[in-house]
Design an enzyme around this catalytic site. Structure first.
Site, PDB file in Angstrom:
ATOM      1  N   HIS A  99      32.558 -11.321 -37.447  1.00 60.52           N
ATOM      2  CA  HIS A  99      32.293  -9.939 -37.026  1.00 60.52           C
ATOM      3  C   HIS A  99      33.084  -8.984 -37.910  1.00 60.52           C
ATOM      4  O   HIS A  99      34.173  -9.311 -38.377  1.00 60.52           O
ATOM      5  CB  HIS A  99      32.657  -9.709 -35.557  1.00 60.52           C
ATOM      6  CG  HIS A  99      34.046 -10.134 -35.200  1.00 60.52           C
ATOM      7  ND1 HIS A  99      34.398 -11.451 -35.004  1.00 60.52           N
ATOM      8  CD2 HIS A  99      35.188  -9.415 -35.035  1.00 60.52           C
ATOM      9  CE1 HIS A  99      35.680 -11.521 -34.727  1.00 60.52           C
ATOM     10  NE2 HIS A  99      36.192 -10.306 -34.741  1.00 60.52           N
ATOM     11  N   HIS A 101      34.797  -5.211 -37.910  1.00 60.30           N
ATOM     12  CA  HIS A 101      35.241  -4.066 -37.104  1.00 60.30           C
ATOM     13  C   HIS A 101      35.008  -2.792 -37.910  1.00 60.30           C
ATOM     14  O   HIS A 101      35.430  -2.713 -39.068  1.00 60.30           O
ATOM     15  CB  HIS A 101      36.744  -4.119 -36.833  1.00 60.30           C
ATOM     16  CG  HIS A 101      37.217  -5.294 -36.049  1.00 60.30           C
ATOM     17  ND1 HIS A 101      37.550  -5.212 -34.721  1.00 60.30           N
ATOM     18  CD2 HIS A 101      37.441  -6.580 -36.407  1.00 60.30           C
ATOM     19  CE1 HIS A 101      37.977  -6.401 -34.294  1.00 60.30           C
ATOM     20  NE2 HIS A 101      37.911  -7.240 -35.301  1.00 60.30           N
TER      21      HIS A 101
HETATM   22  P1  5GP Z   1      39.195 -10.361 -33.833  1.00 57.43           P
HETATM   23  O1  5GP Z   1      40.649 -10.337 -33.475  1.00 57.43           O
HETATM   24  O2  5GP Z   1      38.568 -11.705 -33.526  1.00 57.43           O
HETATM   25  O3  5GP Z   1      38.894  -9.866 -35.210  1.00 57.43           O
HETATM   26  O4  5GP Z   1      38.524  -9.287 -32.869  1.00 57.43           O
HETATM   27  C1  5GP Z   1      37.828  -9.599 -31.712  1.00 57.43           C
HETATM   28  C2  5GP Z   1      37.420  -8.290 -31.061  1.00 57.43           C
HETATM   29  O5  5GP Z   1      36.450  -8.572 -30.070  1.00 57.43           O
HETATM   30  C3  5GP Z   1      38.563  -7.558 -30.363  1.00 57.43           C
HETATM   31  O6  5GP Z   1      38.669  -6.237 -30.891  1.00 57.43           O
HETATM   32  C4  5GP Z   1      38.165  -7.558 -28.891  1.00 57.43           C
HETATM   33  O7  5GP Z   1      38.519  -6.371 -28.221  1.00 57.43           O
HETATM   34  C5  5GP Z   1      36.660  -7.732 -28.969  1.00 57.43           C
HETATM   35  N1  5GP Z   1      36.081  -8.415 -27.819  1.00 57.43           N
HETATM   36  C6  5GP Z   1      36.505  -9.572 -27.275  1.00 57.43           C
HETATM   37  N2  5GP Z   1      35.723  -9.920 -26.229  1.00 57.43           N
HETATM   38  C7  5GP Z   1      34.772  -8.955 -26.125  1.00 57.43           C
HETATM   39  C8  5GP Z   1      33.676  -8.747 -25.221  1.00 57.43           C
HETATM   40  O8  5GP Z   1      33.421  -9.524 -24.312  1.00 57.43           O
HETATM   41  N3  5GP Z   1      32.922  -7.632 -25.421  1.00 57.43           N
HETATM   42  C9  5GP Z   1      33.173  -6.754 -26.435  1.00 57.43           C
HETATM   43  N4  5GP Z   1      32.371  -5.714 -26.551  1.00 57.43           N
HETATM   44  N5  5GP Z   1      34.202  -6.904 -27.298  1.00 57.43           N
HETATM   45  C10 5GP Z   1      34.998  -7.990 -27.140  1.00 57.43           C
END
Ligand code: 5GP
Length: 150
Positions: A99, A101
Site C-alpha cells: 500500500h 500512503h
Molecule cells: P503500514 O504501517 O503497514 O505502512 O500502514 C498501515 C496503515 O493501515 C496504517 O496507517 C493504519 O492506520 C492503516 N489501517 C490498518 N487497519 C486499517 C483498517 O482496517 N482500515 C483502514 N482504513 N486503515 C487501516
C-alpha cells in the site's frame, strides 16, 4: 499468499471509506490518519511487498497514483504531501499487503515540518534523515551488481 485486513476490505468483508476503485486498485481513507486526507492506495493483488507485485498491478498503481494525489491535494488544500510506502517490519510495515500512503502536510496548522522542531506533538508524520556517504569505489561496485539484475 497473505489474507490481510486489506484483502478483506477489497472483498468488501470489512467496511472502509473507499474513494477510488478500478480492476486493479482501490484507495481508502486511513482509519488512523496522520493528517487530514491521509489516503491508502492499495493494489488488489495480495503481494506483501512492492518487489513481489506483478507488472500489471504495478503499472495500474503508477497510472492512478498521481490522479489520487491531485484529488487529495485539491480537497484538503495541502500544498505538500508525502508518498510513503513501507516494505517489511524494519521499514515500519504493519499490514502485509502493498500500500502507498498519501499523507498531506499542513505546516500552517502547526503540524510537524521536516527538519524543524515540533511545536504541538500532535498527530503527524515525522521523518528523520541522517545521510551517510558513498565513495566512488562503493558506487561502482554496488551499481555494477544492481545493474546486472535489471
Ligand atoms: P503500514 O504501517 O503497514 O505502512 O500502514 C498501515 C496503515 O493501515 C496504517 O496507517 C493504519 O492506520 C492503516 N489501517 C490498518 N487497519 C486499517 C483498517 O482496517 N482500515 C483502514 N482504513 N486503515 C487501516
Amino acid at each position: 499468499m497473505t489474507d490481510s485486513i486489506f484483502s478483506k476490505i477489497i472483498r468488501g468483508e470489512v467496511p472502509s471509506h473507499k474513494v477510488y476503485e478500478d480492476d486493479f486498485v482501490i484507495a481508502i481513507l486511513d482509519i488512523a490518519p496522520l493528517s487530514e486526507g491521509h489516503t491508502l492506495v492499495i493494489p488488489k493483488e495480495p503481494a506483501e511487498t512492492l518487489d513481489e507485485l506483478s507488472d500489471d498491478h504495478a503499472a495500474a498503481l503508477g497510472r492512478v497514483l498521481p490522479r489520487i494525489c491531485r484529488a487529495v491535494k485539491r480537497v484538503t488544500g495541502a500544498e505538500s504531501y508525502n508518498l510513503l510506502q513501507n516494505n517489511g517490519q524494519a521499514a515500519g510495515q504493519a499490514v502485509p499487503h502493498v500500500h502507498f500512503h498519501i499523507i498531506p502536510r499542513f505546516p500552517e496548522r502547526g503540524e510537524a515540518v521536516d527538519g524543524k522542531p515540533d511545536k504541538d506533538n500532535g498527530p503527524g508524520l515525522r521523518t528523520t534523515w541522517k545521510p551517510g556517504t558513498l565513495t566512488q569505489e562503493e558506487a561502482l561496485e554496488l551499481g555494477k551488481h544492481i545493474k546486472r539484475l535489471l
